[in-house]
Write an enzyme that holds these catalytic residues in place. Structure first.
Site, PDB file in Angstrom:
ATOM      1  N   GLY A 101       0.771  -1.095   0.107  1.00 36.94           N
ATOM      2  CA  GLY A 101      -0.041  -0.130  -0.159  1.00 36.94           C
ATOM      3  C   GLY A 101       0.805   1.281  -0.003  1.00 36.94           C
ATOM      4  O   GLY A 101       0.470   2.336   0.642  1.00 36.94           O
ATOM      5  N   GLY A 103       1.850   2.605  -3.092  1.00 40.44           N
ATOM      6  CA  GLY A 103       2.287   3.063  -4.495  1.00 40.44           C
ATOM      7  C   GLY A 103       3.103   2.424  -5.234  1.00 40.44           C
ATOM      8  O   GLY A 103       3.666   2.819  -6.259  1.00 40.44           O
ATOM      9  N   LEU A 104       3.840   1.366  -4.794  1.00 37.61           N
ATOM     10  CA  LEU A 104       4.858   0.709  -5.515  1.00 37.61           C
ATOM     11  C   LEU A 104       4.247  -0.464  -6.133  1.00 37.61           C
ATOM     12  O   LEU A 104       5.094  -1.151  -6.726  1.00 37.61           O
ATOM     13  CB  LEU A 104       5.849   0.244  -4.530  1.00 37.61           C
ATOM     14  CG  LEU A 104       6.543   1.463  -3.645  1.00 37.61           C
ATOM     15  CD1 LEU A 104       7.659   1.030  -2.958  1.00 37.61           C
ATOM     16  CD2 LEU A 104       7.234   2.613  -4.809  1.00 37.61           C
ATOM     17  N   ASP A 150      -0.306  -0.581 -13.401  1.00 47.55           N
ATOM     18  CA  ASP A 150       0.603  -1.277 -12.437  1.00 47.55           C
ATOM     19  C   ASP A 150       0.841  -2.482 -12.869  1.00 47.55           C
ATOM     20  O   ASP A 150       2.066  -3.049 -13.019  1.00 47.55           O
ATOM     21  CB  ASP A 150      -0.162  -1.395 -11.273  1.00 47.55           C
ATOM     22  CG  ASP A 150      -0.273   0.033 -10.098  1.00 47.55           C
ATOM     23  OD1 ASP A 150      -0.226   0.928 -10.948  1.00 47.55           O
ATOM     24  OD2 ASP A 150      -0.713   0.021  -9.183  1.00 47.55           O
TER      25      ASP A 150
HETATM   26  C1  MEV Z   1      -1.979   3.785  -9.270  1.00 46.34           C
HETATM   27  O1  MEV Z   1      -0.380   3.208  -9.048  1.00 46.34           O
HETATM   28  C2  MEV Z   1      -1.650   4.530 -10.156  1.00 46.34           C
HETATM   29  C3  MEV Z   1      -3.287   5.399 -10.442  1.00 46.34           C
HETATM   30  O2  MEV Z   1      -3.332   6.127 -11.512  1.00 46.34           O
HETATM   31  C4  MEV Z   1      -4.490   4.337 -10.603  1.00 46.34           C
HETATM   32  C5  MEV Z   1      -4.468   3.806 -11.718  1.00 46.34           C
HETATM   33  O3  MEV Z   1      -3.923   3.903 -12.651  1.00 46.34           O
HETATM   34  O4  MEV Z   1      -5.412   2.598 -11.659  1.00 46.34           O
HETATM   35  C6  MEV Z   1      -3.493   6.138  -9.208  1.00 46.34           C
END
Ligand code: MEV
Length: 320
Positions: A101, A103-104, A150
């Site tokens: 959780g 952002g990686l 991702d």
């Molecule tokens: C999450 O790593 C990236 C966001 O742009 C969400 C997504 O693209 O699904 C925040």
């Protein structure tokens, strides 16, 4: 039913960094992501009985899996159905260096390593497209309506140009990038951050649309800067992207503080990376030595963890 000769399988997946374009990518704008060398390894063994998990998040039978791992369960169910295998007789061990959780892309990386291991265990061929669609089952639980960046970034071994429903373009880096990543130590909540942007879009449409369009311009320019090895322009674009992310309401005081620290140490650029509202920021150094200096300052300024690396060698360092 297929006969299975293999008794265990081990596969890994790496994490990712969104260099520019997060959030706008959900609205069909382009974004650029690069592999980040933190990894997750999954070992799956055949063992009689219900599917058992062993991980730092949860250890126990799959039917008691915590809500935050429901997506992984759904992904395994679908994978086993496709492989024509029963939903039992497996022991799954997850061994991850990727903080959850932040952002990686930990959730997508875990799902990728599990799906790869299952296909390897059952000796079945797995295409990138199929891997993507199975992992997106888990990602939809984790992020609501993910863009897919991702998963694609973590399946790829190269930096990528990503735009929803368009061809993925691998990017060549004209000159190595020296990147520092600092973790605020607080869970980012991508689901909430994406929801907040959507609500803001509904209430302040013109302002948010303007930001999304500006981010798209920044991403276009960043691609040129990366190809041409213009790290000064790229750095400036990272700062500009961060200003737009602030307008979208997905940065916070701690991320802003770490970004200011990096700027004071002469970082060419810095911004949050991933969903925001906690999680991680990244900064661009002039050299590996400069990245180390920035990394040390971030560590001394309250970051819970800091890494730095060069895109040339892909070896991860931690400040001493
Ligand atoms: C999450 O790593 C990236 C966001 O742009 C969400 C997504 O693209 O699904 C925040």
């Amino acid at each position: 039913m297929r006969t299975v000769s293999t008794k265990s399988a081990i596969c890994e997946a790496h994490s990712k960094l969104i260099l520019v374009g997060e959030h706008a990518v959900v609205y069909g704008k382009p974004a650029i992501a690069i592999p980040f060398p933190l990894k997750v390894r999954v070992i799956i063994q055949k063992a009689v009985g219900p599917i058992m998990f062993e991980s730092s998040i949860y250890t126990g039978p799959i039917d008691k899996i915590p809500a935050k791992m429901e997506g992984i369960k759904a992904c395994i169910e679908e994978t086993l159905r496709y492989a024509n295998q029963p939903f039992e007789n497996l022991r799954i061990r997850i061994d991850s260096d990727i903080p959850l959780g932040r952002g990686l892309g930990s959730s997508a990386a875990i799902a990728i390593a599990i799906v790869r291991s299952l296909f390897s265990l059952f000796e079945q061929k797995l295409s990138k497209e199929h891997l993507f669609s199975l992992v997106q089952i888990a990602e939809t639980y984790a992020h609501g309506k993910p863009s897919g960046i991702d998963t694609v970034a973590e399946i790829s071994e190269h930096p990528i140009w990503f735009q929803k429903e368009k061809e993925i373009v691998p990017l060549t880096i004209g000159r190595p990038l020296y990147i520092v990543v600092a973790d605020t130590g607080r869970n980012g909540d991508t689901h909430t951050a994406v929801d907040n942007v959507r609500k803001r879009y509904a209430s302040e449409t013109a302002k948010v649309q303007n930001s999304l369009d500006e981010i798209a311009r920044i991403v276009e320019l960043a691609r040129e800067a990366i190809l041409n090895g213009d790290i000064y322009l790229l750095g400036d674009l990272l700062y500009r992207n961060q200003e737009e992310l602030k307008i979208l309401g997905v940065s916070d005081d701690e991320l802003n503080h770490l970004i200011d620290i990096a700027r004071n140490e002469g970082a060419l650029g810095a911004k949050l990376t991933g969903g925001g509202l906690g999680g991680c920021m990244l900064a661009l150094g002039k050299s590996l030595e400069h990245a180390e200096v920035i990394a040390k300052r971030l560590m001394d300024s309250g970051a819970s963890n800091v890494w730095y690396f060069s895109t040339e060698e892909n070896i991860l360092y931690s400040p001493k």
